[in-house]
Design an enzyme around this catalytic site. Structure first.
Site, short mmCIF file in Angstrom:
data_model
loop_
_atom_site.label_atom_id
_atom_site.label_comp_id
_atom_site.label_asym_id
_atom_site.label_seq_id
_atom_site.Cartn_x
_atom_site.Cartn_y
_atom_site.Cartn_z
N THR A 1 -1.04 7.67 -1.05
CA THR A 1 -2.33 7.50 -1.74
C THR A 1 -3.14 6.32 -1.20
O THR A 1 -4.34 6.24 -1.46
CB THR A 1 -2.09 7.26 -3.24
OG1 THR A 1 -1.40 6.01 -3.41
CG2 THR A 1 -1.26 8.39 -3.84
N ASP B 1 3.22 -6.91 10.85
CA ASP B 1 4.20 -6.62 11.90
C ASP B 1 4.04 -7.57 13.07
O ASP B 1 5.04 -8.02 13.67
CB ASP B 1 4.05 -5.18 12.38
CG ASP B 1 4.63 -4.17 11.40
OD1 ASP B 1 5.47 -4.57 10.56
OD2 ASP B 1 4.23 -2.99 11.45
N ARG C 1 0.84 -1.20 0.00
CA ARG C 1 0.00 0.00 0.00
C ARG C 1 0.87 1.24 0.00
O ARG C 1 1.65 1.46 0.93
CB ARG C 1 -0.92 -0.02 1.23
CG ARG C 1 -2.04 1.00 1.18
CD ARG C 1 -3.07 0.72 2.25
NE ARG C 1 -2.54 0.84 3.61
CZ ARG C 1 -3.24 0.62 4.71
NH1 ARG C 1 -4.49 0.21 4.61
NH2 ARG C 1 -2.70 0.75 5.89
N ASP D 1 -1.21 -3.83 13.04
CA ASP D 1 -0.69 -4.25 11.74
C ASP D 1 -0.43 -5.75 11.78
O ASP D 1 0.48 -6.21 12.49
CB ASP D 1 0.59 -3.48 11.41
CG ASP D 1 1.10 -3.77 10.00
OD1 ASP D 1 1.45 -4.94 9.72
OD2 ASP D 1 1.15 -2.83 9.19
#
Length: 209
Positions: A108, A203, A104, A200
């Site tokens: 944006t 992670d 990602r 996340d």
């Protein structure tokens, strides 16, 4: 929500609560995610077609049922999707695997492809796209776009958690793709993290943060 199947089995919901806990260790998180993957796989494959075959047991011949057609394909979205793959392969060890590398873009939030490798006959198979989180939906849409470019027509999407925004984006772009998830959370925050979520997933799987 239309097109979304929430897996509310008690074991799924119990494991999800532990996954959410910020005190859960990397080792435990990884193991639980693998277990969750097996349970979610059980649900997403519930309606696979069967065919009648004749077999011989140690005491008699009989007609029984086996999976019909070509084996399915699991398509993890790298990198976090790999955290679900092994748990699904435990249930369907003969499945093929397609790898879709997407990240990602921070500004944006759009998905950028960096890797794609799939079985040569993937267009003839059911493909189950897997990613722990369905947040903005852009990555999932990009992955499914890429699969459809290769001719795939039968696609399902499995995640552990989804945000309403991600569900809307995925369903608006690909209304033919059903979603299986353990929960649809409240919303996304300003940084596109699912709230309350679990942080996340990548992670937490790999201990990189």
């Amino acid at each position: 929500m239309q097109g979304v199947r929430i897996v509310d089995h008690p074991l799924v919901q119990h494991k999800l609560s532990i996954l959410r806990d910020k005190e859960t260790s990397t080792r435990t998180f990884r193991a639980l995610l693998r277990e969750m993957a097996t349970l979610l796989c059980y649900e997403v494959t519930r309606d696979l077609p069967l065919e009648e075959v004749e077999i011989e047991t140690p005491v008699a011949r009989m007609k029984s049922r086996k999976l019909a057609g070509k084996k399915l394909v699991f398509a993890p979205i790298l990198r976090a999707g790999m955290g679900l793959l092994e748990g699904m392969l435990e249930l369907v060890p003969s499945a093929r695997v397609a790898h879709i590398g997407l990240y990602r873009e921070p500004k944006t939030l759009k998905a950028v492809e960096y890797y794609f490798k799939a079985p040569s006959d993937i267009a003839e198979r059911l493909v189950i796209v897997i990613d722990p989180m369905l947040a903005t939906g852009h990555t999932a849409v990009a992955a499914i776009d890429r699969l459809k470019e290769t001719g795939v027509k039968d696609i399902r999407f499995v995640c552990v958690l989804a945000a309403p925004e991600g569900v809307d984006v995925l369903r608006s772009h690909h209304p033919d793709v059903q979603i299986w998830t353990a929960a649809v959370d409240e919303r996304l925050d300003a940084h596109a993290y699912i709230i309350p979520g679990l942080g996340d997933a990548g992670d937490r799987i790999y201990g990189t943060k």
